[in-house]
Design an enzyme around this catalytic site. Structure first.
Site, PDB file in Angstrom:
ATOM      1  N   ARG A 277      10.330  29.937  37.032  1.00 42.55           N
ATOM      2  CA  ARG A 277      11.011  30.659  38.119  1.00 42.55           C
ATOM      3  C   ARG A 277      10.101  30.829  39.325  1.00 42.55           C
ATOM      4  O   ARG A 277      10.580  30.971  40.450  1.00 42.55           O
ATOM      5  CB  ARG A 277      11.557  31.995  37.625  1.00 42.55           C
ATOM      6  CG  ARG A 277      12.795  31.859  36.735  1.00 42.55           C
ATOM      7  CD  ARG A 277      13.307  33.194  36.239  1.00 42.55           C
ATOM      8  NE  ARG A 277      12.309  33.933  35.513  1.00 42.55           N
ATOM      9  CZ  ARG A 277      12.123  33.880  34.194  1.00 42.55           C
ATOM     10  NH1 ARG A 277      12.898  33.122  33.455  1.00 42.55           N
ATOM     11  NH2 ARG A 277      11.181  34.590  33.612  1.00 42.55           N
TER      12      ARG A 277
ATOM     13  N   GLU B 144       1.053  37.231  23.909  1.00 42.32           N
ATOM     14  CA  GLU B 144       1.127  38.299  22.912  1.00 42.32           C
ATOM     15  C   GLU B 144       0.747  37.785  21.529  1.00 42.32           C
ATOM     16  O   GLU B 144       0.069  38.460  20.773  1.00 42.32           O
ATOM     17  CB  GLU B 144       2.532  38.897  22.898  1.00 42.32           C
ATOM     18  CG  GLU B 144       2.631  40.141  22.055  1.00 42.32           C
ATOM     19  CD  GLU B 144       3.984  40.817  22.186  1.00 42.32           C
ATOM     20  OE1 GLU B 144       4.183  41.828  21.503  1.00 42.32           O
ATOM     21  OE2 GLU B 144       4.838  40.332  22.955  1.00 42.32           O
TER      22      GLU B 144
END
Length: 179
Positions: free
Chosen positions: A62, A99
């Site tokens: 994006r 993560e």
């Protein structure tokens, strides 16, 4: 300047429990669907940038949309920062933490001339992993990172502060609490 971008904030959709239970995903695609809103967002981001950089470094995926629109608005070049394996030719790479593991960003080795001023652009700043990796790539190529621009900041995740600690000016149009 509280409330200055509430009109744009209203165009960002929140999707609960994505990508994991308890998360609040801030989906900018609804802002991008609104022609006037998208144009306003780009103009407002561009209005925070002075002097004009030589390049806007846009982060996949994006970020390509935001970065390309900013580069066009500013009249400067567009540097693509891509996920590993997506660029032909000679590249440099930078690993960054996720993560649960790591990922890698790349750019063409000759995409940024030494001394070029470069603005980092992406849709959202969370933990700053991708933005910091992009900044490190630009610096390794000899470019000067002049700042970073985002539509959305998730301040509780600390990404903007991480970039500021690296000497990078950060501006976001909107903040959303929570992740």
């Amino acid at each position: 300047m509280a409330g200055a971008n509430d009109d744009l904030k209203a165009l960002v959709r929140t999707i609960p429990d994505f990508p994991r239970p308890g998360s609040q995903f801030r989906d900018v695609t609804t802002l991008l669907l609104d022609g006037a809103g998208f144009g306003t967002a780009v103009a407002r981001l561009a209005g925070t940038i002075a002097p004009r950089p030589d390049l806007v470094a846009a982060i996949e995926a994006r970020g390509f949309i935001i970065g390309a629109a900013l580069a066009r608005e500013l009249g400067c070049g567009l540097l693509l920062v891509r996920k590993d394996g997506k660029l032909p030719g000679a590249t440099i790479a930078e690993d960054y933490a996720l993560e649960y593991g790591t990922d890698r960003l790349t750019m063409h080795v000759d995409a940024c001339a030494p001394g070029a001023s470069v603005l980092i652009a992406d849709d959202l700043i969370a933990t700053a992993g991708t933005a910091l990796a992009a900044a490190r790539l630009v610096r390794r190529a000899g470019g000067e990172v002049t700042g970073a621009r985002f539509l959305v900041d998730l301040p509780e995740l600390g990404g903007a502060e991480t970039l500021r600690a690296e000497g990078i000016e950060v501006v976001s149009l909107m903040e959303f609490k929570g992740d």
